[in-house]
Design an enzyme around this catalytic site. Structure first.
Site, mmCIF file in Angstrom:
data_model
loop_
_atom_site.group_PDB
_atom_site.id
_atom_site.type_symbol
_atom_site.label_atom_id
_atom_site.label_comp_id
_atom_site.label_asym_id
_atom_site.label_seq_id
_atom_site.Cartn_x
_atom_site.Cartn_y
_atom_site.Cartn_z
ATOM 1 N N GLN A 51 43.868 38.435 47.160
ATOM 2 C CA GLN A 51 44.614 37.958 45.994
ATOM 3 C C GLN A 51 45.461 39.047 45.349
ATOM 4 O O GLN A 51 46.385 38.746 44.587
ATOM 5 C CB GLN A 51 43.649 37.362 44.952
ATOM 6 N N LEU A 90 42.836 31.903 40.390
ATOM 7 C CA LEU A 90 43.864 32.727 39.757
ATOM 8 C C LEU A 90 45.154 32.742 40.578
ATOM 9 O O LEU A 90 46.218 33.046 40.050
ATOM 10 C CB LEU A 90 43.347 34.160 39.544
ATOM 11 N N GLU A 132 35.169 32.668 46.991
ATOM 12 C CA GLU A 132 35.676 34.003 47.356
ATOM 13 C C GLU A 132 35.568 34.254 48.865
ATOM 14 O O GLU A 132 36.478 34.846 49.461
ATOM 15 C CB GLU A 132 34.931 35.098 46.587
ATOM 16 N N HIS A 135 38.456 32.739 50.488
ATOM 17 C CA HIS A 135 39.671 33.571 50.376
ATOM 18 C C HIS A 135 39.736 34.588 51.523
ATOM 19 O O HIS A 135 40.800 34.833 52.090
ATOM 20 C CB HIS A 135 39.682 34.346 49.061
HETATM 21 O O1 GNR Z 1 38.251 32.340 37.743
HETATM 22 C C1 GNR Z 1 37.889 31.562 38.611
HETATM 23 N N1 GNR Z 1 37.173 30.486 38.249
HETATM 24 C C2 GNR Z 1 36.529 29.662 39.152
HETATM 25 C C3 GNR Z 1 36.035 28.461 38.683
HETATM 26 C C4 GNR Z 1 35.393 27.617 39.526
HETATM 27 C C5 GNR Z 1 35.215 27.975 40.836
HETATM 28 C C6 GNR Z 1 35.712 29.145 41.327
HETATM 29 C C7 GNR Z 1 36.360 30.005 40.482
HETATM 30 S S1 GNR Z 1 36.964 31.509 41.079
HETATM 31 C C8 GNR Z 1 38.284 31.772 40.006
HETATM 32 C C9 GNR Z 1 38.918 33.132 40.222
HETATM 33 C C10 GNR Z 1 39.541 33.173 41.580
HETATM 34 O O2 GNR Z 1 40.580 32.661 41.870
HETATM 35 N N2 GNR Z 1 38.855 33.778 42.515
HETATM 36 O O3 GNR Z 1 39.318 33.808 43.768
HETATM 37 NI NI NI Z 2 40.533 32.036 43.969
#
Ligand code: GNR
Ligand code: NI
Length: 162
Positions: A51, A90, A132, A135
């Site tokens: 990210q 995010l 995560e 990702h």
């Molecule tokens: O901030 C984040 N909140 C969230 C809410 C529910 C499930 C997963 C997340 S992760 C996210 C931050 C993010 O994008 N992490 O990759």
């Molecule tokens: Ni995310």
């Protein structure tokens, strides 16, 4: 304090697989520190290195349970049950959507000292771990959303009104 720029959906780097981290270096230590700064600055509960444009298998998580988790080269060992709920990212600013995830997960990872440990998470922690780890494989939650991707503005408004 170094907040890095967050890549957003459409940036091809988010779709690429991250590579295992062979050793801790000053560069990787700095990356981890910057990832925490970036996550906190943007009020996130987790962040993957891709990210911020770095294709390394590094994740940071803070769901405000009193821990700052660093997961290097994480591997999910077990998943149990399901939970269906709101998820955001995010890298997809202003949006949210309903995703079904395991309710419990067991993950093996290395910490910031490259020491192996097992983390078991339930509820939001399980959701964050899986989000995560996705990702790191180049997978985004938007492809798992049940129904429509929604505008997160209404949710945020409710929080502000509290
Ligand atoms: O901030 C984040 N909140 C969230 C809410 C529910 C499930 C997963 C997340 S992760 C996210 C931050 C993010 O994008 N992490 O990759
Ligand atoms: Ni995310």
């Amino acid at each position: 304090m170094a907040v890095r720029k967050i890549r957003v959906l459409g940036d091809e780097i988010l779709r690429k697989a991250c590579k295992p981290v062979p050793e801790m270096t000053p560069r990787n230590a700095q990356l981890i520190e910057d990832m925490f700064d970036t996550m906190y600055e943007n009020n996130g509960v987790g962040l993957a290195a891709s990210q911020v444009g770095i294709l390394k298998q590094i994740v940071v998580i803070d769901i405000e349970d009193g821990n700052q988790y660093v997961l290097i080269n994480p591997e999910i060992l077990e998943e149990e049950g399901t939970q269906t709920g709101q998820e955001g990212c995010l890298s997809v600013p202003g949006k949210c959507g309903v995703v079904t995830r395991p309710n419990k997960v067991k993950v093996r990872a290395l910490d910031e000292h490259m020491q192996e440990y097992i983390l078991e998470g339930e509820g939001l922690l399980a959701r964050a771990i899986v989000h995560e780890c996705d990702h790191l494989k180049g997978q985004m939650y938007v492809d798992l959303v049940e129904g429509e991707l929604m505008d997160a503005a209404a949710e945020e408004g409710e929080e502000e009104a509290e």
